[in-house]
Write an enzyme that holds these catalytic residues in place. Structure first.
Site, mmCIF file in Angstrom:
data_model
loop_
_atom_site.group_PDB
_atom_site.id
_atom_site.type_symbol
_atom_site.label_atom_id
_atom_site.label_comp_id
_atom_site.label_asym_id
_atom_site.label_seq_id
_atom_site.Cartn_x
_atom_site.Cartn_y
_atom_site.Cartn_z
ATOM 1 N N LYS A 173 -68.750 51.384 -39.372
ATOM 2 C CA LYS A 173 -69.606 52.299 -40.269
ATOM 3 C C LYS A 173 -70.909 52.682 -39.431
ATOM 4 O O LYS A 173 -71.434 51.874 -38.728
ATOM 5 C CB LYS A 173 -70.166 51.802 -41.732
ATOM 6 C CG LYS A 173 -71.045 52.712 -42.743
ATOM 7 C CD LYS A 173 -71.210 51.871 -43.890
ATOM 8 C CE LYS A 173 -71.969 52.728 -44.795
ATOM 9 N NZ LYS A 173 -72.328 52.099 -46.248
ATOM 10 N N SER A 230 -70.815 54.569 -50.330
ATOM 11 C CA SER A 230 -71.342 55.320 -49.240
ATOM 12 C C SER A 230 -70.514 54.987 -48.008
ATOM 13 O O SER A 230 -70.381 55.960 -46.935
ATOM 14 C CB SER A 230 -72.708 54.872 -48.711
ATOM 15 O OG SER A 230 -72.922 53.480 -48.448
ATOM 16 N N SER A 265 -70.818 50.101 -52.399
ATOM 17 C CA SER A 265 -70.414 51.135 -51.558
ATOM 18 C C SER A 265 -69.386 50.514 -50.751
ATOM 19 O O SER A 265 -68.689 51.204 -49.644
ATOM 20 C CB SER A 265 -71.525 51.205 -50.344
ATOM 21 O OG SER A 265 -72.437 52.189 -51.228
#
Lengths: 486, 103
Positions: free
Chosen positions: A78, A153, A177
């Site tokens: 990420k 997210s 997330s």
């Protein structure tokens, strides 16, 4: 195709000499070139660096001295993690062009294990969101239905694994997330216990809640990823100096005789009927494998969400004070004075959701409101924690739906509150600092993945992995793949 | 209509505290959305929390001490490399102190 394989399958090929890390990296990079324009999981692809690292791994296998299960395996991370020499945006315009001078500890550990990092994955800006629609760059698509969100997210990390654009990925979970996008994209997502994994080099959102964890194609892969990143880090004073067990070794223990708690508060009005049916069927499967189920109560569940949306914004408003246009990232020119420069830079550099949370957090911490909002939320956090403590006096593990619904349409949830409600089943786990995992538990009639959430005692990730593995071995959900065409 | 939880004046005040320049349209939208979120959060009032200690961290935290051993820092050039504006070895910012104070 090598891109179909799990980490452990790929590693076995490398060891047998049936394939090389360079072949795997090339296949993944070709697939990214063909499919990522559709899925949009990657913000940055580091092809040259990946091929250079793959060549190093080739040499290790050739000389008969590979490093371990992640050696030569193509992974993605990420964009919330600092990567030395590779731009890190955190999904925000305010960090556009930022190139960190160091690696996050988890990135350093993956590289140290020989992994080949393919690139940086899309996310909601500063990890705030449940859909990846808040990325300042573009929205990632759900590989199972391109008109739907991948969750958030860590939406890019989840979509990349679902579309076979990485063998596994890292994300972060502050209020769900990792688990929510794993459920939406049909893969295994693990949020470890707070403190199990170092947060050093992670762009901070809400420091008392953020935790790093893997997305994987199966439970064994999740265990291998956790093994590589877990453990104390002197650079993160909140990381726990607690021994890390051999997760893979404990995977096969099964659920015979385990006490599985079913929380009444997670089967509420608003829970999608198909999700409920799948989760209830999964519970029956666990029973069939020898687990004993017990009804439990987590009475403060409905207050967790409200407490979270004070605590997380309060911590975010404090953490995001560092984006002032001075040290890195964007600066809006032409300011009258220093304060004007701060305000204009932040006004332009932050997106709508980040501004909303900075405002909410600043309000909750401001004079006159602190006790009524932030102080109250911290007390409610204690009550949520106590609920779990009480439950875990009676059960070994808790299972529940990961999310109230399956992946929703892009643009469907315009009202921030309706978006927040999506995290109602994942947030209490973060407030209590516990480990949680989402494992595929079926599909709706429309073909969208459903996630089963497994929640455990602090630092007992082995129990989650073992429960999820027993369930996974008894089902075939992971065999289904989304159909994608370039 | 219920009394708004948050007024435009408060939005202005909080935006100033948060160092956020917002357009007029953004402020109005912010007022409306914060109002909705705070109304939802008001459900916490229903919960009795007298005598409940606050939790600021999920796991017990204590001060972590280490030996005071000198070690190299990141090189200055690398730390300055991301600066949007610099002058030699310094970050450059707009003037903070007035040239002269007239009174």
């Amino acid at each position: 195709m090598l891109t179909d394989l799990t980490i452990h399958e790929l590693g076995a090929r490398f060891r047998r000499g049936d394939a090389t890390p360079t072949q795997a990296a090339r296949e993944y990079l070709a697939r990214i070139a063909a499919l990522d324009p559709t899925v949009k999981a990657y913000l940055t692809v580091t092809g040259d660096a990946a091929l250079a690292r793959a060549a190093e791994a080739d040499a290790r296998f050739k000389s008969g001295a590979p490093l371990g299960p992640l050696d030569g395996v193509p992974l993605g991370v990420k964009d919330v993690f600092c990567t030395r020499g590779v731009r890190t945006t955190c999904g925000s315009k305010i960090l556009e062009g930022f190139v960190p001078p160091y690696d996050a500890t988890v990135v350093a550990r993956l590289l140290g294990a020989g992994a080949v990092i393919l690139g940086k994955l899309n996310m909601d800006e500063f990890a705030m969101g449940s859909s990846t629609e808040n990325s300042a760059y573009f929205t990632t698509r759900n590989p199972w239905d391109l008109s739907r969100v991948p969750g958030g997210s860590s939406g890019g990390s989840a979509a990349a694994v679902a579309a076979d654009l990485a063998a596994a990925t890292l994300g972060t979970d502050t209020g769900g997330s990792i688990r929510q996008p794993a459920a939406f994209c049909g893969n295994v997502g693990l949020k470890p216990t707070y403190g199990r994994v170092s947060r050093f080099g992670l762009v901070a959102f809400a420091s008392s809640l953020d935790q790093v964890g893997p997305f994987a194609k199966d439970v064994l892969d999740a265990a291998l990823m956790l093994q590589a990143i877990a453990g104390h880090d002197p650079l993160d004073s909140t990381s726990a100096a607690i021994p890390v067990p051999d997760y893979a070794a404990e995977l096969g223990l099964g659920v015979q005789g385990l006490k599985v708690g079913i929380p009444a508060e997670y089967f509420i009005e608003g829970l999608d009927a198909e999700v409920e049916a799948a989760v209830r069927a999964a519970i029956e499967t666990l029973k069939g494998l020898g687990a004993k189920t017990e009804s439990i109560s987590l009475p403060h569940t409905e207050y967790g969400l409200a407490a979270y949306y004070l605590i997380a914004p309060a911590e975010c408003s404090s953490n995001l004070a560092r984006y002032d246009g001075v040290k890195y990232g964007l600066r809006v020119p032409g300011a009258r004075d220093l304060i004007d420069m701060y305000s204009r830079t932040r006004g332009v550099g932050f997106g709508a959701e980040v501004k909303r949370r900075v405002m909410l957090g600043t309000y909750a911490l401001s004079a006159g409101y602190y006790d009524a909002y932030y102080g109250k939320a911290q007390k409610v956090r204690t009550l949520v924690q106590r609920d779990f403590q009480k439950a875990f006096e009676r059960v070994d593990v808790i299972v529940a739906p990961t999310t109230p619904s399956v992946a929703f349409k892009i643009g469907e949830k315009e009202d921030p509150l309706s978006m927040y409600l999506n995290d109602v089943f994942t947030i209490p786990v973060n407030l209590a600092g516990l480990p949680g995992l989402s494992v595929p538990a079926g599909f709706t009639k429309a073909g969208l993945p459903i996630g089963l959430q497994v929640i455990g005692k602090a630092f007992d990730e082995a129990m989650l992995l073992r429960t999820a593995r027993a369930y996974e071995a008894a089902t075939t959900w992971r065999e289904r793949k989304p159909e994608l065409a370039a | 209509m219920a009394e708004p939880k948050i007024t435009m004046k408060e939005v202005d005040h909080v935006a100033r505290l948060a160092r956020l320049a917002l357009s007029a349209a953004e402020k109005e939208r912010m007022r409306r959305e914060l109002d909705g979120i705070l109304s939802y959060i008001d459900k916490l009032r229903a919960l009795r929390t007298e005598g409940v200690p606050p939790t600021s961290h999920a796991v017990p935290m204590t001060n972590v001490m280490r030996e005071d051993v000198p070690a190299p820092s990141l090189p200055q050039a690398e730390m300055l490399a991301n600066a949007p504006d610099r002058s030699g070895e310094f970050f450059r910012v707009p003037r903070i102190i007035e040239e002269s104070i007239e009174e």
